[in-house]
Design a protein around this motif. Structure first.
Motif, PDB file in Angstrom:
ATOM      1  N   THR A   1       0.884  -1.151   0.043  1.00  0.00           N
ATOM      2  CA  THR A   1      -0.110  -0.374  -0.370  1.00  0.00           C
ATOM      3  C   THR A   1       0.460   1.378   0.049  1.00  0.00           C
ATOM      4  O   THR A   1       0.672   2.149  -0.533  1.00  0.00           O
ATOM      5  CB  THR A   1      -1.097  -0.120   1.433  1.00  0.00           C
ATOM      6  OG1 THR A   1      -2.042  -0.931   0.989  1.00  0.00           O
ATOM      7  CG2 THR A   1      -2.004   1.023   1.466  1.00  0.00           C
ATOM      8  N   ARG A   2       2.069   1.036   0.914  1.00  0.00           N
ATOM      9  CA  ARG A   2       2.738   2.072   0.672  1.00  0.00           C
ATOM     10  C   ARG A   2       3.828   2.751  -0.920  1.00  0.00           C
ATOM     11  O   ARG A   2       3.613   3.830  -1.305  1.00  0.00           O
ATOM     12  CB  ARG A   2       3.941   2.129   1.970  1.00  0.00           C
ATOM     13  CG  ARG A   2       2.954   2.816   2.787  1.00  0.00           C
ATOM     14  CD  ARG A   2       4.324   2.108   4.450  1.00  0.00           C
ATOM     15  NE  ARG A   2       3.604   2.387   5.588  1.00  0.00           N
ATOM     16  CZ  ARG A   2       4.604   2.003   6.261  1.00  0.00           C
ATOM     17  NH1 ARG A   2       5.446   1.007   6.702  1.00  0.00           N
ATOM     18  NH2 ARG A   2       3.971   2.274   7.986  1.00  0.00           N
ATOM     19  N   LEU A   3       3.544   1.219  -1.057  1.00  0.00           N
ATOM     20  CA  LEU A   3       4.471   1.846  -2.818  1.00  0.00           C
ATOM     21  C   LEU A   3       3.627   2.942  -3.681  1.00  0.00           C
ATOM     22  O   LEU A   3       3.896   3.320  -4.255  1.00  0.00           O
ATOM     23  CB  LEU A   3       5.125   0.445  -2.779  1.00  0.00           C
ATOM     24  CG  LEU A   3       6.058   0.091  -1.978  1.00  0.00           C
ATOM     25  CD1 LEU A   3       6.892  -1.494  -2.572  1.00  0.00           C
ATOM     26  CD2 LEU A   3       7.140   1.070  -2.714  1.00  0.00           C
ATOM     27  N   ASN A   4       2.151   1.724  -3.650  1.00  0.00           N
ATOM     28  CA  ASN A   4       1.751   1.784  -4.158  1.00  0.00           C
ATOM     29  C   ASN A   4       0.881   3.373  -4.232  1.00  0.00           C
ATOM     30  O   ASN A   4       0.881   4.130  -5.275  1.00  0.00           O
ATOM     31  CB  ASN A   4      -0.157   1.296  -4.193  1.00  0.00           C
ATOM     32  CG  ASN A   4      -0.488  -0.111  -5.329  1.00  0.00           C
ATOM     33  OD1 ASN A   4       1.345  -0.467  -6.240  1.00  0.00           O
ATOM     34  ND2 ASN A   4      -0.238  -1.142  -4.688  1.00  0.00           N
ATOM     35  N   ALA A   5       0.663   3.926  -2.991  1.00  0.00           N
ATOM     36  CA  ALA A   5       0.708   5.430  -2.773  1.00  0.00           C
ATOM     37  C   ALA A   5       1.437   6.350  -3.078  1.00  0.00           C
ATOM     38  O   ALA A   5       0.821   7.323  -3.807  1.00  0.00           O
ATOM     39  CB  ALA A   5       0.031   5.354  -1.422  1.00  0.00           C
ATOM     40  N   ALA A   6       2.766   5.746  -2.733  1.00  0.00           N
ATOM     41  CA  ALA A   6       4.019   6.693  -3.645  1.00  0.00           C
ATOM     42  C   ALA A   6       3.625   6.649  -5.121  1.00  0.00           C
ATOM     43  O   ALA A   6       3.902   7.452  -5.536  1.00  0.00           O
ATOM     44  CB  ALA A   6       4.672   6.382  -3.009  1.00  0.00           C
TER      45      ALA A   6
END
Length: 228
Positions: free
Chosen positions: A79-84
């Motif tokens: 999720t953190r990577l997709n948000a970034a």
């Protein structure tokens, strides 16, 4: 209430680590309900059991302040990577259901929790692909706890959107949410072919009476609950 095979919602380009739940029919059904609620700037939105972060990012597109929670370390990283990659600000927390935001309230909560009935009741774990779907003998291991805690996590007039299989008992979910002080109703349903996990468990599900001998699809339900 709508009964439909929901068309896919544009969730953008998402990447998932192995073992993280990728968006499927239940994700898209809940995404349509989320869009219908109209999340907007100034709203606090919580995505419980975020998986790939698809619903969190959909809410973040509108400018809402979004928090996302998952017990899986891989899901949190995904999720953190997709948000970034999407350029959206999402506060991603690791923990068990609403535990990491205890004491906070939200205008909108969305959740696609584990809900597949499993032959064995497992302790809550943070690893293994089955953490995304296994939910105890009745499929309600996570659902019942969400129903118990949603009221206190919502602002007045706040809304919970919850998707799960009809095998888990929509009436049970409605009864629990109503008993907690929320106004709850099934707002959409959709029948989908069995996925790999359900297919592998068909003999056990039929032996328990959760499926009939000729059942070849699974009903998904979206439940909307509002705090008065």
């Amino acid at each position: 209430m709508t009964t439909t095979a929901a068309p896919p919602v544009d969730l953008g380009r998402l990447w998932t680590l192995p073992g993280v739940y990728a968006p499927q029919a239940d994700t898209h059904l809940l995404a349509r309900a989320l869009q219908a609620e109209g999340p907007a700037a100034g709203m606090d939105v919580l995505d419980v059991c975020t998986g790939s972060g698809a619903l969190a990012l959909l809410a973040a597109r509108s400018g809402a302040r979004v928090s996302a929670i998952d017990i899986s370390r891989r899901a949190v990283l995904t999720t953190r990577l997709n948000a970034a990659r999407a350029g959206h600000r999402v506060r991603v927390l690791r923990g068990d259901l609403t535990g990491p935001v205890l004491g906070r309230r939200f205008h909108l909560i969305v959740s696609n929790p584990p809900y597949v009935p499993a032959p064995q009741v497992r302790r809550v774990r943070a690893h293994g692909p089955e953490v995304a779907w296994d939910a105890g003998l009745c499929g309600r291991q996570a659902l019942d706890r969400i129903c118990a805690h949603a009221h206190d996590a919502l602002h007045p007039n706040g809304v919970l959107l919850l998707v799960h299989s009809g095998l888990c008992g929509a009436e049970e979910t409605l009864a629990r949410l109503t008993a907690s002080g929320l106004r709850a109703a099934v707002t959409s349903r959709s029948s989908v072919p069995f996925g790999p996990v359900m297919t592998a468990r068909l003999p056990w599900l039929r032996a328990r009476g959760l499926l009939g001998p000729r059942d070849d699809t699974e009903e998904l339900v979206v439940i909307r609950a509002e705090r008065p």
